[in-house]
Design a protein around this motif. Structure first.
Motif, PDB file in Angstrom:
ATOM      1  N   ILE A   6       0.854  -1.182   0.000  1.00 53.47           N
ATOM      2  CA  ILE A   6       0.000   0.000   0.000  1.00 53.47           C
ATOM      3  C   ILE A   6       0.892   1.234   0.000  1.00 53.47           C
ATOM      4  O   ILE A   6       1.729   1.393   0.902  1.00 53.47           O
ATOM      5  CB  ILE A   6      -0.905   0.010   1.257  1.00 53.47           C
ATOM      6  N   VAL A   7       0.726   2.084  -0.983  1.00 51.37           N
ATOM      7  CA  VAL A   7       1.537   3.304  -1.049  1.00 51.37           C
ATOM      8  C   VAL A   7       0.734   4.442  -0.434  1.00 51.37           C
ATOM      9  O   VAL A   7      -0.304   4.854  -0.974  1.00 51.37           O
ATOM     10  CB  VAL A   7       1.916   3.675  -2.496  1.00 51.37           C
ATOM     11  N   GLY A   8       1.209   4.959   0.695  1.00 49.10           N
ATOM     12  CA  GLY A   8       0.509   6.049   1.378  1.00 49.10           C
ATOM     13  C   GLY A   8      -0.179   5.515   2.623  1.00 49.10           C
ATOM     14  O   GLY A   8      -1.009   4.609   2.543  1.00 49.10           O
ATOM     15  N   LEU A  45      -6.168  18.523  12.251  1.00 45.68           N
ATOM     16  CA  LEU A  45      -5.006  19.385  11.995  1.00 45.68           C
ATOM     17  C   LEU A  45      -5.375  20.857  11.839  1.00 45.68           C
ATOM     18  O   LEU A  45      -4.583  21.737  12.143  1.00 45.68           O
ATOM     19  CB  LEU A  45      -4.256  18.933  10.736  1.00 45.68           C
ATOM     20  N   SER A  46      -6.586  21.119  11.327  1.00 44.47           N
ATOM     21  CA  SER A  46      -6.994  22.514  11.135  1.00 44.47           C
ATOM     22  C   SER A  46      -7.948  22.968  12.246  1.00 44.47           C
ATOM     23  O   SER A  46      -8.463  24.077  12.193  1.00 44.47           O
ATOM     24  CB  SER A  46      -7.666  22.662   9.767  1.00 44.47           C
ATOM     25  N   LYS A  47      -8.216  22.076  13.196  1.00 40.81           N
ATOM     26  CA  LYS A  47      -9.237  22.372  14.219  1.00 40.81           C
ATOM     27  C   LYS A  47      -8.642  22.117  15.607  1.00 40.81           C
ATOM     28  O   LYS A  47      -7.794  22.891  16.073  1.00 40.81           O
ATOM     29  CB  LYS A  47     -10.467  21.471  14.002  1.00 40.81           C
ATOM     30  N   THR A 106      -2.292   7.482  -2.341  1.00 40.42           N
ATOM     31  CA  THR A 106      -1.302   8.559  -2.239  1.00 40.42           C
ATOM     32  C   THR A 106      -1.905   9.914  -1.872  1.00 40.42           C
ATOM     33  O   THR A 106      -1.174  10.888  -1.679  1.00 40.42           O
ATOM     34  CB  THR A 106      -0.527   8.695  -3.566  1.00 40.42           C
ATOM     35  N   GLY A 107      -3.252  10.002  -1.819  1.00 37.10           N
ATOM     36  CA  GLY A 107      -3.868  11.241  -1.346  1.00 37.10           C
ATOM     37  C   GLY A 107      -3.650  12.423  -2.277  1.00 37.10           C
ATOM     38  O   GLY A 107      -3.578  12.287  -3.504  1.00 37.10           O
ATOM     39  N   ALA A 108      -3.515  13.573  -1.672  1.00 40.89           N
ATOM     40  CA  ALA A 108      -3.380  14.815  -2.432  1.00 40.89           C
ATOM     41  C   ALA A 108      -2.370  15.692  -1.713  1.00 40.89           C
ATOM     42  O   ALA A 108      -2.033  15.453  -0.560  1.00 40.89           O
ATOM     43  CB  ALA A 108      -4.725  15.513  -2.526  1.00 40.89           C
ATOM     44  N   GLY A 274      -9.324   6.634  -2.286  1.00 38.18           N
ATOM     45  CA  GLY A 274      -9.230   7.878  -1.516  1.00 38.18           C
ATOM     46  C   GLY A 274      -9.107   9.118  -2.392  1.00 38.18           C
ATOM     47  O   GLY A 274      -9.557   9.148  -3.544  1.00 38.18           O
ATOM     48  N   ASP A 275      -8.465  10.127  -1.846  1.00 35.99           N
ATOM     49  CA  ASP A 275      -8.357  11.443  -2.503  1.00 35.99           C
ATOM     50  C   ASP A 275      -7.733  11.372  -3.902  1.00 35.99           C
ATOM     51  O   ASP A 275      -7.994  12.231  -4.739  1.00 35.99           O
ATOM     52  CB  ASP A 275      -7.468  12.388  -1.667  1.00 35.99           C
ATOM     53  N   CYS A 276      -6.870  10.380  -4.151  1.00 36.68           N
ATOM     54  CA  CYS A 276      -6.162  10.328  -5.438  1.00 36.68           C
ATOM     55  C   CYS A 276      -6.987   9.653  -6.526  1.00 36.68           C
ATOM     56  O   CYS A 276      -6.600   9.688  -7.694  1.00 36.68           O
ATOM     57  CB  CYS A 276      -4.811   9.627  -5.293  1.00 36.68           C
TER      58      CYS A 276
HETATM   59  P1  FAD Z   1      -4.120  11.110   2.734  1.00 34.35           P
HETATM   60  O1  FAD Z   1      -4.747  11.012   4.077  1.00 34.35           O
HETATM   61  O2  FAD Z   1      -3.673  12.412   2.234  1.00 34.35           O
HETATM   62  O3  FAD Z   1      -2.867  10.120   2.750  1.00 34.35           O
HETATM   63  C1  FAD Z   1      -2.002   9.972   1.656  1.00 34.35           C
HETATM   64  C2  FAD Z   1      -0.625   9.632   2.189  1.00 34.35           C
HETATM   65  O4  FAD Z   1       0.177   9.166   1.109  1.00 34.35           O
HETATM   66  C3  FAD Z   1       0.106  10.834   2.758  1.00 34.35           C
HETATM   67  O5  FAD Z   1       0.673  10.488   3.987  1.00 34.35           O
HETATM   68  C4  FAD Z   1       1.171  11.115   1.708  1.00 34.35           C
HETATM   69  O6  FAD Z   1       2.310  11.727   2.270  1.00 34.35           O
HETATM   70  C5  FAD Z   1       1.460   9.704   1.238  1.00 34.35           C
HETATM   71  N1  FAD Z   1       2.131   9.578  -0.069  1.00 34.35           N
HETATM   72  C6  FAD Z   1       1.876  10.258  -1.211  1.00 34.35           C
HETATM   73  N2  FAD Z   1       2.701   9.864  -2.200  1.00 34.35           N
HETATM   74  C7  FAD Z   1       3.497   8.908  -1.668  1.00 34.35           C
HETATM   75  C8  FAD Z   1       4.561   8.113  -2.199  1.00 34.35           C
HETATM   76  N3  FAD Z   1       4.958   8.227  -3.465  1.00 34.35           N
HETATM   77  N4  FAD Z   1       5.162   7.220  -1.372  1.00 34.35           N
HETATM   78  C9  FAD Z   1       4.766   7.087  -0.091  1.00 34.35           C
HETATM   79  N5  FAD Z   1       3.761   7.806   0.458  1.00 34.35           N
HETATM   80  C10 FAD Z   1       3.135   8.710  -0.326  1.00 34.35           C
HETATM   81  N6  FAD Z   1     -12.330  15.246   5.623  1.00 34.35           N
HETATM   82  C11 FAD Z   1     -13.525  15.109   6.255  1.00 34.35           C
HETATM   83  O7  FAD Z   1     -14.334  14.240   5.861  1.00 34.35           O
HETATM   84  N7  FAD Z   1     -13.857  15.925   7.308  1.00 34.35           N
HETATM   85  C12 FAD Z   1     -13.002  16.881   7.774  1.00 34.35           C
HETATM   86  O8  FAD Z   1     -13.338  17.605   8.711  1.00 34.35           O
HETATM   87  C13 FAD Z   1     -11.734  17.025   7.139  1.00 34.35           C
HETATM   88  N8  FAD Z   1     -10.836  17.935   7.588  1.00 34.35           N
HETATM   89  C14 FAD Z   1      -9.608  18.025   7.005  1.00 34.35           C
HETATM   90  C15 FAD Z   1      -8.664  18.916   7.517  1.00 34.35           C
HETATM   91  C16 FAD Z   1      -7.402  19.011   6.947  1.00 34.35           C
HETATM   92  C17 FAD Z   1      -6.400  19.967   7.517  1.00 34.35           C
HETATM   93  C18 FAD Z   1      -7.078  18.195   5.819  1.00 34.35           C
HETATM   94  C19 FAD Z   1      -5.728  18.292   5.174  1.00 34.35           C
HETATM   95  C20 FAD Z   1      -8.003  17.312   5.309  1.00 34.35           C
HETATM   96  C21 FAD Z   1      -9.275  17.204   5.895  1.00 34.35           C
HETATM   97  N9  FAD Z   1     -10.227  16.300   5.415  1.00 34.35           N
HETATM   98  C22 FAD Z   1     -11.433  16.172   6.044  1.00 34.35           C
HETATM   99  C23 FAD Z   1      -9.951  15.473   4.225  1.00 34.35           C
HETATM  100  C24 FAD Z   1      -9.427  14.092   4.599  1.00 34.35           C
HETATM  101  O9  FAD Z   1      -8.442  14.203   5.582  1.00 34.35           O
HETATM  102  C25 FAD Z   1      -8.881  13.418   3.343  1.00 34.35           C
HETATM  103  O10 FAD Z   1      -9.941  13.274   2.424  1.00 34.35           O
HETATM  104  C26 FAD Z   1      -8.274  12.052   3.670  1.00 34.35           C
HETATM  105  O11 FAD Z   1      -7.148  12.194   4.477  1.00 34.35           O
HETATM  106  C27 FAD Z   1      -7.927  11.299   2.393  1.00 34.35           C
HETATM  107  O12 FAD Z   1      -7.294  10.103   2.703  1.00 34.35           O
HETATM  108  P2  FAD Z   1      -6.251   9.461   1.696  1.00 34.35           P
HETATM  109  O13 FAD Z   1      -5.758   8.205   2.348  1.00 34.35           O
HETATM  110  O14 FAD Z   1      -6.827   9.379   0.357  1.00 34.35           O
HETATM  111  O15 FAD Z   1      -5.065  10.515   1.601  1.00 34.35           O
END
Ligand code: FAD
Length: 404
Positions: A6-8, A45-47, A106-108, A274-276
């Motif tokens: 799993i990347v991320g 993080l923002s709250k 990998t998120g955003a 997820g976000d990506c």
């Molecule tokens: P992420 O949580 O972003 O995780 C992706 C991870 O992958 C990161 O750690 C990144 O560094 C890593 N990564 C990327 N590329 C690579 C690589 N090549 N190799 C290794 N690792 C890598 N959502 C809500 O529903 N309610 C809220 O109140 C809310 N508040 C938020 C407040 C803040 C400040 C932020 C930033 C987001 C908030 N969100 C909220 C949105 C929510 O956090 C995201 O939608 C969620 O984290 C997405 O999950 P994810 O696993 O897709 O990506």
């Protein structure tokens, strides 16, 4: 068929690993983590995190022991390329890891501001724990912040900064706050509430430059010619999905990594969540990329089920929340595309919901300090039911009767 890599290790990545083990997956699970922390929750993080004094461990999903006990291998590092033919992932360290299935979670990343002085130390972003920590540390030494962008994160931070005693100005190019995400009724409510708290909100303007002296921020100039003094700038102008790893491996990408209704990329050995992920949604017709905890977590559960033999179309019900000052916004459903809204409750009493309809079809509900309406909306969606706009507007109509 070999290890799952799993990347991320964010919301989606952590959840796939945990759900795989829960479903009895017994092969290796390797979670590639490019942040120097155990997997943690991003929303605070923002709250709460900036407001409070609890340490980083308060954000962690699970202690280190969990990963050890569940034999989930946390690998510190960054994935840099995928060898699809050889089914191997290459890390920045030079290490090569073979996979049976690869999950891109990998998120955003923050969209960066392209302005003079935007890379000074007093210009901050808010995506990862280290950024939130840095802000928390410097806030006590600051007096005036300009927040660029009145989206969820900008406004959540603005409310927190105000509570912390800072003078706060918020800039937004759109004519209303959170314009992309919520109805005008909700924008108007939050704008008024933030103004009451003493936050100055400037709509329809753009930052044109950041001024500094000896490397220290002194203010922000606006497109309407004004200048706002500041010793801190926080930027919340949206994110870019991390699609490069997939794109460079020849996988189709657009506004996200393209996946089908099972969250599979064009390569059956690689999924994205997820976000990506830009995922095909039979329910909503077309492709969606969402940025929410619900989306990342439900994607992860759906994928873990597929990888353990329970293949099903992803059909999650979107929901979201945002805490701003004393107000809690909750959204059930996807409210985009509405042509009619109906209010239930009273904005003047700081508790109301906006029911969004397209014709007679209920698309979603935005609730402010009305958790009951929000839960109702989520349950109604899960049952594929609706109520009429007249019922929604009528406070004497018993919502529970629609769920019976
Ligand atoms: P992420 O949580 O972003 O995780 C992706 C991870 O992958 C990161 O750690 C990144 O560094 C890593 N990564 C990327 N590329 C690579 C690589 N090549 N190799 C290794 N690792 C890598 N959502 C809500 O529903 N309610 C809220 O109140 C809310 N508040 C938020 C407040 C803040 C400040 C932020 C930033 C987001 C908030 N969100 C909220 C949105 C929510 O956090 C995201 O939608 C969620 O984290 C997405 O999950 P994810 O696993 O897709 O990506």
């Amino acid at each position: 068929d070999g290890p799952v890599i799993i990347v991320g290790a964010g919301h989606g990545g952590y959840q796939v690993a945990a759900s795989l083990r829960q479903a009895g997956f017994s092969d290796r699970i390797r979670l590639i983590n490019d942040e120097a922390h155990l997997p943690y929750q991003r929303p605070p993080l923002s709250k709460a995190y900036i407001k409070g004094s609890a340490g980083p461990e308060s954000l962690m999903f699970r202690p280190e022991k969990f990963y050890h006990d569940q034999t989930i291998e946390l690998i510190a590092g960054r994935a840099v390329s995928i060898d699809r033919a050889g089914r191997k992932l290459l890390l920045a360290s030079g290490e090569t890891l073979p996979y049976g299935h690869l999950v891109l979670a990998t998120g955003a990343r923050n969209r960066l501001l392209d302005l003079p002085n935007a890379n000074l130390p007093d210009v901050k972003y808010l995506r990862i724990l280290d950024e939130s920590e840095a802000l928390r540390k410097i806030i006590p030494s600051k007096t005036r912040v300009v927040v660029i962008g009145a989206g969820f994160i900008g406004l959540e931070f603005a409310a927190t900064a105000r509570i912390k005693g800072l003078e706060v100005d918020v800039l937004e190019l759109a004519p209303r706050v959170m314009a992309r995400a919520v109805t005008a009724e909700v924008s108007e409510y939050f704008e008024a509430r933030h103004r009451e708290a003493g936050i100055r909100i400037h709509l329809g303007v753009q930052a044109t430059s950041i001024e500094a002296e000896n490397g220290k921020v002194t203010g922000v100039s606006l497109s309407d010619g004004r200048h706002l003094p500041a010793d801190l700038v926080v930027v919340g102008v949206g994110v870019l999905p991390n699609i490069e790893l997939a794109a460079e491996a020849g996988l189709p990408v657009a506004a996200g990594i393209i996946v089908d209704e099972y969250l599979s990329t064009a390569d059956p050995n690689i999924s994205a969540i997820g976000d990506c992920a830009l995922f095909a949604s039979p329910r909503f017709g077309g492709s969606l990329r969402l940025e929410s905890v619900q989306n990342a977590t439900d994607h992860a559960r759906c994928l873990a089920a597929r990888l353990t033999g329970d293949k099903k179309v992803y059909d999650g019900h979107p929901w979201f929340w945002s805490d701003q000052g004393d107000d809690k916004l909750q959204i059930a459903g996807l409210t985009t595309g509405y042509d009619r809204v109906v209010l239930r409750g009273d904005p003047a009493k700081k508790a109301f919901s906006v029911f969004c309809y397209h014709g007679d079809k209920l698309l979603g509900i935005e609730s402010i300090n009305r958790a009951g309406d929000h839960m109702f909306g989520r349950r109604l969606q899960a049952m594929n039911r609706s109520i009429t706009p007249e019922q929604a507007a009528d406070e004497s109509f018993d919502l529970k009767s629609a769920l019976a």
